[in-house]
Design an enzyme around this catalytic site. Structure first.
Site, PDB file in Angstrom:
ATOM      1  N   ASP A   1     -43.832  66.374   2.241  1.00  0.00           N
ATOM      2  CA  ASP A   1     -44.805  66.131   3.303  1.00  0.00           C
ATOM      3  C   ASP A   1     -45.202  64.669   3.198  1.00  0.00           C
ATOM      4  O   ASP A   1     -45.914  64.277   2.265  1.00  0.00           O
ATOM      5  CB  ASP A   1     -46.018  67.045   3.112  1.00  0.00           C
ATOM      6  CG  ASP A   1     -47.134  66.782   4.112  1.00  0.00           C
ATOM      7  OD1 ASP A   1     -46.981  65.889   4.969  1.00  0.00           O
ATOM      8  OD2 ASP A   1     -48.172  67.471   4.030  1.00  0.00           O
TER       9      ASP A   1
ATOM     10  N   SER B   1     -41.725  52.896  19.123  1.00  0.00           N
ATOM     11  CA  SER B   1     -41.486  53.512  20.428  1.00  0.00           C
ATOM     12  C   SER B   1     -41.825  52.496  21.511  1.00  0.00           C
ATOM     13  O   SER B   1     -42.641  51.577  21.282  1.00  0.00           O
ATOM     14  CB  SER B   1     -42.352  54.762  20.601  1.00  0.00           C
ATOM     15  OG  SER B   1     -42.377  55.194  21.956  1.00  0.00           O
TER      16      SER B   1
ATOM     17  N   TYR C   1     -50.272  59.443  20.489  1.00  0.00           N
ATOM     18  CA  TYR C   1     -48.919  59.039  20.102  1.00  0.00           C
ATOM     19  C   TYR C   1     -48.751  57.524  20.253  1.00  0.00           C
ATOM     20  O   TYR C   1     -48.206  56.858  19.372  1.00  0.00           O
ATOM     21  CB  TYR C   1     -47.904  59.780  20.966  1.00  0.00           C
ATOM     22  CG  TYR C   1     -46.467  59.450  20.655  1.00  0.00           C
ATOM     23  CD1 TYR C   1     -45.842  59.974  19.534  1.00  0.00           C
ATOM     24  CD2 TYR C   1     -45.737  58.599  21.481  1.00  0.00           C
ATOM     25  CE1 TYR C   1     -44.527  59.664  19.241  1.00  0.00           C
ATOM     26  CE2 TYR C   1     -44.413  58.284  21.196  1.00  0.00           C
ATOM     27  CZ  TYR C   1     -43.818  58.816  20.079  1.00  0.00           C
ATOM     28  OH  TYR C   1     -42.513  58.502  19.793  1.00  0.00           O
TER      29      TYR C   1
ATOM     30  N   LYS D   1     -47.795  54.685  17.343  1.00  0.00           N
ATOM     31  CA  LYS D   1     -46.618  53.827  17.381  1.00  0.00           C
ATOM     32  C   LYS D   1     -46.993  52.348  17.477  1.00  0.00           C
ATOM     33  O   LYS D   1     -46.261  51.482  16.991  1.00  0.00           O
ATOM     34  CB  LYS D   1     -45.705  54.236  18.529  1.00  0.00           C
ATOM     35  CG  LYS D   1     -45.068  55.611  18.317  1.00  0.00           C
ATOM     36  CD  LYS D   1     -44.301  55.700  17.001  1.00  0.00           C
ATOM     37  CE  LYS D   1     -43.610  57.032  16.814  1.00  0.00           C
ATOM     38  NZ  LYS D   1     -42.833  57.105  15.547  1.00  0.00           N
TER      39      LYS D   1
END
Length: 257
Positions: free
Chosen positions: A63, A141, A154, A158
């Site tokens: 993890d 991204s 998100y 990024k």
């Protein structure tokens, strides 16, 4: 060209999607690949497939948001052989705006996409320094550079990956450690197929076409295309490249008007 022979590479999230393509490309180029995955069974399956075709791979259940686990595992790997490459690819997605993102979802994105990258950097960089250098590649991204609807958390994560890349590249120039990131647009992975099946049942083909055309080039990227760029950036041929973000986006950032 682009040989990784006698190199040891760590790939987080290396058993599916983009990470799988990177693991395969690195193994084909001669690297000994360590696949760090939350899904240990899947990681072992991929490692078995790679070794069955003549490559070198080991699977590890981890993890990345747990620093103690990460430090212990990477320390164990470093005892087996010097580490040369770290690819921070593990990450999760989320759909939502600032006022529709629940705290638990925000924390999960932070814990995996940001803290997970930090944990792997924290654990690996001392070994790279001790070995005289190495390469770090982070998966960012297009969402780090342009506004994407309904991707608040998100995009935040990024953007952090992009700026961590620049910081690491600057801080470790004198340690011979290069650090770059790749910013893909949409990539056709099993995640995309699962998202379409869950969100648009019965309309999968129509929505896939619509999402494909959001890239000016008219299609999504294939994972192997990201893998090929990753291979270049982690090879000696990219030895003059550090502190760079590489949009692999079919024209998404510059050509969308």
């Amino acid at each position: 060209m682009f040989s990784l022979k006698n190199k040891t590479a760590l790939v987080t999230g290396g058993a599916s999607g983009i990470g799988l393509a990177i693991s395969q490309a690195f193994a084909q180029a001669g690297a000994s690949v360590h696949i760090l995955e939350i899904n240990g069974d899947l990681a072992q399956q991929v490692a078995n497939d790679i070794t069955a075709t003549g490559g070198q791979a080991q699977a590890h259940t981890i993890d990345v948001s747990n620093q103690a686990q990460v430090v212990e595992l990477i320390g164990t790997i470093a005892q087996q052989s010097p580490i040369h490459i770290l690819v921070n690819n593990a990450g999760v997605a989320h759909i939502g705006k600032a006022d529709t993102t629940e705290e638990a979802d925000f924390d999960r994105i932070f814990r995996i996409n940001i803290k997970g990258v930090y944990n792997c950097l924290y654990a690996t960089i001392p070994h790279l320094k001790a070995n005289g250098g190495g390469v770090i590649l982070n998966m960012a991204s297009v969402a780090a550079s342009v506004g994407i609807p309904d991707r608040f958390a998100y995009s935040m994560s990024k953007g952090a990956v992009l700026t961590m890349t620049l910081s690491v590249a600057k801080d470790y120039l004198n340690d011979n450690i290069r650090c770059n990131c790749i910013s893909p647009a949409r990539v056709h992975t099993p995640f995309v197929d699962g998202f379409l099946a869950k969100t648009y049942p019965g309309q999968e083909a129509e929505m896939f076409e619509k999402l494909s055309k959001t890239q000016p080039i008219g299609r999504m990227a294939e994972p192997k295309e990201v893998g090929a760029l990753a291979l270049y950036l982690c090879s000696d041929e990219a030895g003059f490249t550090t502190g760079c973000d590489y949009p692999l986006d079919g024209g998404f950032i510059r050509l969308n008007n």
